[in-house]
Enzyme design. Structure first.
Site, PDB file in Angstrom:
ATOM      1  N   LYS A  93     -26.304  -9.404   1.845  1.00  0.00           N
ATOM      2  CA  LYS A  93     -27.112  -8.173   1.869  1.00  0.00           C
ATOM      3  C   LYS A  93     -26.812  -7.379   0.610  1.00  0.00           C
ATOM      4  O   LYS A  93     -25.647  -7.163   0.263  1.00  0.00           O
ATOM      5  CB  LYS A  93     -26.728  -7.369   3.099  1.00  0.00           C
TER       6      LYS A  93
HETATM    7  C1  5RP Z   1     -23.401   0.121   5.175  1.00  0.00           C
HETATM    8  C2  5RP Z   1     -24.366  -0.841   5.734  1.00  0.00           C
HETATM    9  C3  5RP Z   1     -25.626  -0.324   6.333  1.00  0.00           C
HETATM   10  O1  5RP Z   1     -25.998  -1.156   7.371  1.00  0.00           O
HETATM   11  C4  5RP Z   1     -26.687  -0.250   5.354  1.00  0.00           C
HETATM   12  O2  5RP Z   1     -26.446   0.230   4.122  1.00  0.00           O
HETATM   13  C5  5RP Z   1     -28.141  -0.461   5.745  1.00  0.00           C
HETATM   14  O3  5RP Z   1     -28.753   0.624   6.013  1.00  0.00           O
HETATM   15  P1  5RP Z   1     -29.686   1.505   5.083  1.00  0.00           P
HETATM   16  O4  5RP Z   1     -31.020   0.810   5.075  1.00  0.00           O
HETATM   17  O5  5RP Z   1     -29.687   2.802   5.801  1.00  0.00           O
HETATM   18  O6  5RP Z   1     -29.099   1.560   3.690  1.00  0.00           O
HETATM   19  O7  5RP Z   1     -24.165  -2.017   5.684  1.00  0.00           O
HETATM   20  O8  5RP Z   1     -22.429  -0.514   4.428  1.00  0.00           O
END
Ligand code: 5RP
Length: 260
Positions: free
Chosen positions: A173
């Site tokens: 991610k």
């Molecule tokens: C924090 C995360 C969160 O899940 C993330 O950043 C995703 O959410 P957003 O779309 O609000 O940024 O992993 O470390």
């Protein structure tokens, strides 16, 4: 890849479309009661029919999500820091593999902090988690968290994503950036993007469209869905882009139609 690992991955990333709409509600693990997640169970319930997977901590899962929910769980298993500290990179593994299995997790999520004071610890945490995941057939999602002093550019994110995949993560991610297609190209496992800070709905849809057009398998989006004035309509619009191949303009027009 082992059958169990493949099967769990297929629960998250649809084999029909090779795409995924993941709903992220794990923000409280270092931020506490984030706006929109004061009562996570109530926030999440109407969104679940449109989520391919739900990313959250075991505390929120156990205490606020119906045990009959059919949604695959991406369990946040790293933490140990809070927003009260300047350095968020000093994370440990916070959930045993036995508890993750007990919770029927389809995937384990952990943050890595490339370039930060605790880079090595976060990367060896990832390696150890991947070993445990391999043993039981549970995939690992590595979150390429970005420290305050780091630039979210193609060079940095490309480096972080590639390292995550090299160490064994099955999904990565990251954030969208200029040159994002090169980040995806250099990463041998599926990439999903975080939504980031809340922006106008139109802009968040453009972000989702750009990400999948440039090779992401989908989104792991939080604030731009649950902090929207129209969260249910917003996740539906994101879904149209990610899973139905609609453009951001088409999804926006349909969203406008729904909210009047
Ligand atoms: C924090 C995360 C969160 O899940 C993330 O950043 C995703 O959410 P957003 O779309 O609000 O940024 O992993 O470390």
């Amino acid at each position: 890849m082992d059958w169990g690992m493949r099967n769990r991955l297929a629960r998250i990333i649809s084999p029909k479309t090779n795409r995924c709409v993941m709903l992220a509600v794990d923000h409280g693990y270092f931020q506490g009661p984030t706006t929109g997640l004061e009562h996570p169970g109530e926030t999440v319930a109407p969104l679940l029919p449109y989520a391919d997977a739900l990313m959250l901590t075991r505390g929120v899962l156990r205490n606020t999500i119906d045990g009959g929910a059919q949604v695959p769980i991406v369990l946040r298993v790293s933490g140990g820091t809070s927003v009260l500290k300047d350095d968020l990179s000093d994370e440990d593994l916070t959930v045993s593999i036995e508890d993750a299995i007990r919770l029927n997790a389809s995937c384990l999520a952990l943050s890595i902090f490339v370039g930060s004071p605790h880079e090595k610890k976060s990367l060896t945490n990832l390696s150890k988690l991947c070993d445990k995941g391999q043993k039981y057939g549970i995939p690992v999602l590595a979150v390429t968290a970005v420290g305050r002093d780091m630039v979210r550019d193609e060079r940095y994110l490309g480096l972080a994503c590639r390292i995550a995949a090299e160490l064994g993560a099955q999904i990565v991610k990251t954030y969208y950036c200029d040159g994002f297609e090169k980040v995806v190209d250099g990463c041998p496992v599926p990439v999903v993007i975080a939504g980031g800070k809340k922006v106008e709905e139109r802009e968040a849809l453009r972000l989702a469209y750009s990400a999948v057009s440039d090779g992401a398998v989908g989104v792991d989006m939080g604030r731009n869905i649950f902090q929207s004035r129209w969260p249910v309509q917003m996740i539906q619009a994101v879904r149209r882009i990610v899973q139905e191949g609609k453009s951001d303009q088409q999804a926006w027009e349909e969203l406008e139609g729904m909210i009047g």
